[in-house]
Design a protein around this motif. Structure first.
Motif, mmCIF file in Angstrom:
data_model
loop_
_atom_site.group_PDB
_atom_site.id
_atom_site.type_symbol
_atom_site.label_atom_id
_atom_site.label_comp_id
_atom_site.label_asym_id
_atom_site.label_seq_id
_atom_site.Cartn_x
_atom_site.Cartn_y
_atom_site.Cartn_z
ATOM 1 N N VAL A 89 12.391 -31.293 -2.541
ATOM 2 C CA VAL A 89 12.268 -29.796 -3.003
ATOM 3 C C VAL A 89 12.027 -28.944 -1.911
ATOM 4 C CG1 VAL A 89 10.676 -28.523 -4.359
ATOM 5 C CG2 VAL A 89 11.023 -30.729 -5.158
ATOM 6 N N ILE A 90 12.703 -27.913 -1.656
ATOM 7 C CA ILE A 90 12.639 -27.009 -0.572
ATOM 8 C C ILE A 90 11.553 -25.986 -0.967
ATOM 9 C CG2 ILE A 90 13.957 -25.247 0.964
ATOM 10 C CD1 ILE A 90 16.292 -26.769 0.368
ATOM 11 N N SER A 91 10.572 -25.588 0.185
ATOM 12 C CA SER A 91 9.739 -24.572 -0.179
ATOM 13 C C SER A 91 10.046 -23.607 0.977
ATOM 14 C CB SER A 91 8.107 -25.275 0.098
ATOM 15 O OG SER A 91 8.051 -26.050 -0.981
ATOM 16 N N VAL A 92 10.071 -22.357 0.452
ATOM 17 C CA VAL A 92 10.414 -21.106 1.260
ATOM 18 C C VAL A 92 9.450 -20.280 1.225
ATOM 19 C CG1 VAL A 92 12.162 -19.409 1.985
ATOM 20 C CG2 VAL A 92 12.825 -21.615 1.062
ATOM 21 N N ARG A 93 8.876 -19.365 2.175
ATOM 22 C CA ARG A 93 8.102 -18.431 2.148
ATOM 23 C C ARG A 93 8.665 -17.180 2.846
ATOM 24 N NH1 ARG A 93 2.756 -16.188 5.215
ATOM 25 N NH2 ARG A 93 2.298 -14.500 3.929
ATOM 26 N N VAL A 94 8.904 -16.076 2.042
ATOM 27 C CA VAL A 94 9.411 -14.719 2.299
ATOM 28 C C VAL A 94 8.550 -14.090 2.685
ATOM 29 C CG1 VAL A 94 10.986 -13.060 1.672
ATOM 30 C CG2 VAL A 94 11.425 -15.528 0.819
ATOM 31 N N CYS A 95 8.547 -13.251 3.675
ATOM 32 C CA CYS A 95 7.404 -12.312 4.072
ATOM 33 C C CYS A 95 8.019 -11.147 4.996
ATOM 34 C CB CYS A 95 6.274 -13.023 5.134
ATOM 35 S SG CYS A 95 7.003 -13.472 6.648
ATOM 36 N N ALA A 96 7.244 -9.945 5.127
ATOM 37 C CA ALA A 96 7.462 -8.931 6.177
ATOM 38 C C ALA A 96 6.408 -8.138 6.156
ATOM 39 C CB ALA A 96 8.492 -8.003 5.166
ATOM 40 N N THR A 97 6.414 -7.277 7.217
ATOM 41 C CA THR A 97 5.173 -6.359 7.727
ATOM 42 C C THR A 97 4.917 -5.515 6.666
ATOM 43 O OG1 THR A 97 6.922 -4.777 8.827
ATOM 44 C CG2 THR A 97 6.059 -6.580 10.012
ATOM 45 N N ILE A 98 3.655 -4.972 6.636
ATOM 46 C CA ILE A 98 3.122 -4.011 5.638
ATOM 47 C C ILE A 98 4.105 -2.821 6.048
ATOM 48 C CG2 ILE A 98 1.574 -2.364 5.362
ATOM 49 C CD1 ILE A 98 0.675 -4.975 3.903
ATOM 50 N N ALA A 99 4.380 -2.305 6.930
ATOM 51 C CA ALA A 99 5.108 -1.176 7.271
ATOM 52 C C ALA A 99 6.499 -1.090 6.560
ATOM 53 C CB ALA A 99 5.320 -0.828 8.690
ATOM 54 N N PHE A 100 7.143 -2.359 6.824
ATOM 55 C CA PHE A 100 8.522 -2.566 6.086
ATOM 56 C C PHE A 100 8.326 -2.575 4.662
ATOM 57 C CE2 PHE A 100 11.973 -5.196 4.564
ATOM 58 C CZ PHE A 100 13.073 -4.780 5.054
ATOM 59 N N ARG A 101 7.322 -3.146 4.085
ATOM 60 C CA ARG A 101 7.322 -3.399 2.752
ATOM 61 C C ARG A 101 6.995 -1.811 2.160
ATOM 62 N NH1 ARG A 101 2.784 -7.613 2.059
ATOM 63 N NH2 ARG A 101 3.096 -7.397 0.078
ATOM 64 N N ARG A 108 12.950 2.320 -2.898
ATOM 65 C CA ARG A 108 13.342 2.105 -4.138
ATOM 66 C C ARG A 108 12.525 3.061 -5.311
ATOM 67 N NH1 ARG A 108 12.288 -4.569 -4.038
ATOM 68 N NH2 ARG A 108 13.884 -4.764 -2.549
ATOM 69 N N LEU A 109 11.239 3.372 -4.930
ATOM 70 C CA LEU A 109 10.437 4.277 -6.315
ATOM 71 C C LEU A 109 10.909 5.678 -6.077
ATOM 72 C CD1 LEU A 109 7.344 1.842 -6.091
ATOM 73 C CD2 LEU A 109 9.382 1.924 -7.733
ATOM 74 N N GLY A 110 11.342 6.105 -4.890
ATOM 75 C CA GLY A 110 11.496 7.416 -4.691
ATOM 76 C C GLY A 110 9.900 8.194 -4.431
ATOM 77 N N VAL A 111 8.789 7.311 -4.012
ATOM 78 C CA VAL A 111 7.624 7.803 -3.720
ATOM 79 C C VAL A 111 7.545 8.334 -2.176
ATOM 80 C CG1 VAL A 111 5.290 7.209 -3.706
ATOM 81 C CG2 VAL A 111 6.846 6.462 -5.538
ATOM 82 N N ARG A 112 6.576 9.274 -1.971
ATOM 83 C CA ARG A 112 6.660 9.646 -0.597
ATOM 84 C C ARG A 112 5.070 9.540 -0.194
ATOM 85 N NH1 ARG A 112 10.775 9.639 1.462
ATOM 86 N NH2 ARG A 112 11.241 8.243 -0.166
ATOM 87 N N ASP A 113 4.161 9.066 -0.760
ATOM 88 C CA ASP A 113 2.716 8.975 -0.381
ATOM 89 C C ASP A 113 2.861 7.356 0.112
ATOM 90 O OD1 ASP A 113 0.213 8.805 -0.138
ATOM 91 O OD2 ASP A 113 -0.316 9.654 -1.845
ATOM 92 N N ALA A 114 3.052 7.409 1.497
ATOM 93 C CA ALA A 114 2.923 6.166 2.118
ATOM 94 C C ALA A 114 1.493 5.410 2.122
ATOM 95 C CB ALA A 114 3.619 6.266 3.720
ATOM 96 N N ASP A 115 0.442 6.356 2.220
ATOM 97 C CA ASP A 115 -0.664 5.826 2.208
ATOM 98 C C ASP A 115 -1.185 5.140 0.875
ATOM 99 O OD1 ASP A 115 -1.208 6.555 5.043
ATOM 100 O OD2 ASP A 115 -2.042 8.551 4.524
ATOM 101 N N ALA A 116 -0.911 5.790 0.021
ATOM 102 C CA ALA A 116 -1.206 5.214 -1.517
ATOM 103 C C ALA A 116 -0.573 3.693 -1.843
ATOM 104 C CB ALA A 116 -0.896 6.258 -2.436
ATOM 105 N N LEU A 117 0.852 3.693 -1.280
ATOM 106 C CA LEU A 117 1.499 2.429 -1.603
ATOM 107 C C LEU A 117 0.982 1.328 -0.585
ATOM 108 C CD1 LEU A 117 5.380 3.768 -1.412
ATOM 109 C CD2 LEU A 117 3.838 2.577 -3.482
ATOM 110 N N ARG A 118 0.340 1.821 0.826
ATOM 111 C CA ARG A 118 0.079 0.810 1.636
ATOM 112 C C ARG A 118 -1.492 0.316 0.974
ATOM 113 N NH1 ARG A 118 0.166 -0.587 6.978
ATOM 114 N NH2 ARG A 118 1.623 1.181 7.548
ATOM 115 N N GLU A 119 -2.178 1.287 0.442
ATOM 116 C CA GLU A 119 -3.304 0.752 -0.347
ATOM 117 C C GLU A 119 -3.011 -0.175 -1.506
ATOM 118 O OE1 GLU A 119 -7.324 2.793 -2.493
ATOM 119 O OE2 GLU A 119 -5.934 4.028 -1.245
ATOM 120 N N GLU A 120 -2.093 0.058 -2.444
ATOM 121 C CA GLU A 120 -1.697 -0.660 -3.531
ATOM 122 C C GLU A 120 -1.217 -1.957 -2.894
ATOM 123 O OE1 GLU A 120 -2.240 -0.503 -6.608
ATOM 124 O OE2 GLU A 120 -3.464 1.402 -6.050
ATOM 125 N N ILE A 121 -0.620 -2.200 -1.865
ATOM 126 C CA ILE A 121 0.116 -3.485 -1.518
ATOM 127 C C ILE A 121 -1.208 -4.282 -0.751
ATOM 128 C CG2 ILE A 121 1.500 -4.351 0.428
ATOM 129 C CD1 ILE A 121 3.428 -2.071 0.119
#
Length: 256
Positions: A89-101, A108-121
């Motif tokens: 069984v192959i186990s894979v972790r996919v990750c990325a920096t907060i800034a990229f996410r 994707r969402l057409g949202v401009r409030d980066a701070d709000a998205l960062r807080e939610e993530i």
């Protein structure tokens, strides 16, 4: 990435909803409540409703049942820890920096409030880590859980898909007969553990009963001051489909 990998390797994706459906039914709660519980957004009342031990047992059973189907891609649910002893069984972790996410979600969402998205993530990540630790005994950052960790901030998704696809061709992951036998034993073990937990109380067996399975043969190990526990445990285990033989090593010890 999951979709691309599933398409390339002919896999069926096991999403949260597929696992949650049967687990929630066994727990006697709404599927939506369970999903909120797992992602860390459940209310205090919803958290109170869920028995942690039952959630662990039922989730293990469900994942192992789904894996029996073969050619599946399971997303989350502690599968990396649960299946780590199976070399095929192959186990894979996919990750990325907060800034990229944050930027990806903004696009994707057409949202401009980066701070709000960062807080939610960040809130989601913190809750998710707590849930994995509390309910599945997993540290998500533990690199030893995975065969490969892919950073989609630095690697294109297509390159990540190609890397896992190439890994899947390695002879180490090409022994389905051995894997199916081991998975069947693991599922049988999980079912017996659940059944014993339902029928034998902590008072009867304070240190619990250890269960192991090899090619359908069940080994029961434990100790109890109640003379009936040995017989009860064996009767419960024999009631599970797939058990071929039982080696009952439960000892009855006198209470002080």
């Amino acid at each position: 990435m999951a979709t691309g990998l599933a398409d390339r390797l002919g896999l069926r994706i096991i999403d949260s909803e597929i696992v949650a459906n049967n687990v929630a039914a066994r727990l006697g709660i709404e599927e939506s409540s369970l999903l909120r519980h797992v992602d860390g957004s459940a209310s205090i009342f919803e958290r109170w409703l869920i028995d942690r031990r039952k959630l662990q047992r039922y989730t293990s059973e469900e994942i192992l049942q789904l894996v029996q189907q073969d050619n599946v891609l399971i997303r989350g649910w502690g599968a990396a820890s649960l299946l780590r002893e199976f070399p095929q069984v192959i186990s894979v972790r996919v990750c990325a920096t907060i800034a990229f996410r944050v930027q990806t979600l903004m696009d994707r969402l057409g949202v401009r409030d980066a701070d709000a998205l960062r807080e939610e993530i960040e809130k989601y990540d913190a809750a998710h880590v707590r849930t994995l630790r509390a309910y599945f005994n997993i540290e998500q950052e533990d690199a030893l859980l995975y065969h490969i960790i892919l950073n989609t901030d630095r690697l294109p998704v297509e390159a990540c898909i190609a890397a896992v696809s190439q890994l899947a061709q390695c002879p180490k992951f090409q022994d389905p007969t051995r894997m199916h036998s081991a998975l069947a034993d693991k599922l049988l073990q999980a079912k017996i553990n659940s059944a014993l937990a339902e029928h034998i109380s902590v008072t009867e067996a304070p240190n619990g009963i250890s269960v192991s399975v090899s090619q359908g043969k069940v080994f029961l190990v434990g100790a109890s001051s109640s003379g009936s526990v040995r017989h009860k445990a064996e009767k419960v285990a024999r009631g599970i489909v797939g058990v071929s033989e039982i080696d009952n090593r439960i000892l009855s010890v006198p209470s002080r």
